[in-house]
Design a protein around this motif. Structure first.
Motif, PDB file in Angstrom:
ATOM      1  N   GLY A 257       2.711  14.621 -13.108  1.00  0.00           N
ATOM      2  CA  GLY A 257       1.669  15.111 -14.005  1.00  0.00           C
ATOM      3  C   GLY A 257       1.376  16.588 -13.822  1.00  0.00           C
ATOM      4  N   LEU A 258       1.857  17.172 -12.707  1.00  0.00           N
ATOM      5  CA  LEU A 258       1.602  18.588 -12.445  1.00  0.00           C
ATOM      6  C   LEU A 258       2.785  19.464 -12.855  1.00  0.00           C
ATOM      7  CD1 LEU A 258      -0.064  18.384  -8.923  1.00  0.00           C
ATOM      8  CD2 LEU A 258      -1.191  18.760 -11.100  1.00  0.00           C
TER       9      LEU A 258
ATOM     10  N   GLU B 282       1.718   6.715  -6.653  1.00  0.00           N
ATOM     11  CA  GLU B 282       0.638   7.608  -7.092  1.00  0.00           C
ATOM     12  C   GLU B 282       0.978   9.071  -6.821  1.00  0.00           C
ATOM     13  OE1 GLU B 282      -2.172   6.984  -8.781  1.00  0.00           O
ATOM     14  OE2 GLU B 282      -1.477   4.915  -8.975  1.00  0.00           O
ATOM     15  N   ILE B 283       1.612   9.345  -5.676  1.00  0.00           N
ATOM     16  CA  ILE B 283       1.982  10.732  -5.373  1.00  0.00           C
ATOM     17  C   ILE B 283       3.015  11.233  -6.384  1.00  0.00           C
ATOM     18  CG2 ILE B 283       3.194  12.190  -3.705  1.00  0.00           C
ATOM     19  CD1 ILE B 283       1.751  10.635  -1.500  1.00  0.00           C
ATOM     20  N   PHE B 284       4.037  10.416  -6.658  1.00  0.00           N
ATOM     21  CA  PHE B 284       5.033  10.831  -7.648  1.00  0.00           C
ATOM     22  C   PHE B 284       4.412  10.954  -9.038  1.00  0.00           C
ATOM     23  CE2 PHE B 284       8.418   9.298  -4.665  1.00  0.00           C
ATOM     24  CZ  PHE B 284       8.997  10.548  -4.489  1.00  0.00           C
TER      25      PHE B 284
ATOM     26  N   ILE C  68       0.840  -1.206   0.000  1.00  0.00           N
ATOM     27  CA  ILE C  68       0.000   0.000   0.000  1.00  0.00           C
ATOM     28  C   ILE C  68       0.874   1.255   0.000  1.00  0.00           C
ATOM     29  CG2 ILE C  68      -1.617   1.329   1.412  1.00  0.00           C
ATOM     30  CD1 ILE C  68      -2.858  -1.347   2.257  1.00  0.00           C
ATOM     31  N   ALA C  69       1.935   1.247   0.821  1.00  0.00           N
ATOM     32  CA  ALA C  69       2.818   2.413   0.865  1.00  0.00           C
ATOM     33  C   ALA C  69       3.501   2.626  -0.484  1.00  0.00           C
ATOM     34  CB  ALA C  69       3.862   2.239   1.970  1.00  0.00           C
ATOM     35  N   GLY C  70       3.932   1.553  -1.113  1.00  0.00           N
ATOM     36  CA  GLY C  70       4.555   1.674  -2.439  1.00  0.00           C
ATOM     37  C   GLY C  70       3.594   2.221  -3.465  1.00  0.00           C
ATOM     38  N   GLN C  71       2.351   1.752  -3.434  1.00  0.00           N
ATOM     39  CA  GLN C  71       1.378   2.262  -4.385  1.00  0.00           C
ATOM     40  C   GLN C  71       1.068   3.731  -4.104  1.00  0.00           C
ATOM     41  OE1 GLN C  71      -1.950  -0.398  -4.090  1.00  0.00           O
ATOM     42  NE2 GLN C  71      -1.058  -1.891  -5.481  1.00  0.00           N
TER      43      GLN C  71
END
Length: 164
Positions: free
Chosen positions: A105-106, A98-100, A91-94
């Motif tokens: 994307g920003l 996702e944050i990166f 979960i932490a890896g996902q």
């Protein structure tokens, strides 16, 4: 005369056969009763031996079975803890991925090529974009967009889990 001798011979052999058959039945019955007697003695002796050994060894066996059960339960707990830790790392890896991915994307390139406005508004819009680039407000806008994305994700999780 031969008929008489043959019938006499057959009756003697028949009598002798009956006596041998009776003797065989008597000896067979005697051996059978002796076997039954010895079998019952051995059976009773083994039953007594098993009961005595069972009486003395049952507490030891119960302790051994208790230790084996305890070890089994400890292993079950260890396996569950390993599964939970592996799931947390997953979960932490996902989440980090996702944050990166969201941060990647920003990216703000400063290019205005994707803004299409009518010519009358283009000069005013470009002046605002240039002002924001010089003052650093574009970076603040980017950071605020990230926090808006996080709050949206939090709201979606609340909606999905029906929490208030």
């Amino acid at each position: 005369m031969f008929d008489y001798l043959s019938s006499l011979f057959i009756s003697i052999i028949s009598w002798f056969g009956d006596k041998l058959d009776a003797l065989g039945g008597f000896i067979g019955g005697l051996i059978g009763r002796l076997g039954d007697f010895l079998g019952s003695i051995l059976k009773n002796a083994f039953d007594v031996l098993i009961k005595v050994l069972g009486f003395f060894l049952s507490p030891i066996l119960a302790v051994i079975l208790g230790i084996v059960f305890f070890i089994q339960q400890v292993m079950n707990i260890a396996i569950l803890i390993i599964r939970i830790i592996a799931r947390l790392f997953q979960i932490a890896g996902q989440l980090i991925g996702e944050i990166f991915g969201a941060l990647y994307g920003l990216n703000y390139t400063g290019s205005t090529s994707y803004y299409v406005l009518p010519n009358a508004y283009q000069s005013g819009f470009m002046a605002i974009i240039n002002f924001m680039d010089q003052t650093g407000l574009s970076k603040i806008a980017l950071i605020l967009a990230f926090f808006i994305w996080i709050m949206t994700a939090y709201a979606v999780v609340k909606i999905i889990t029906n929490r208030e």
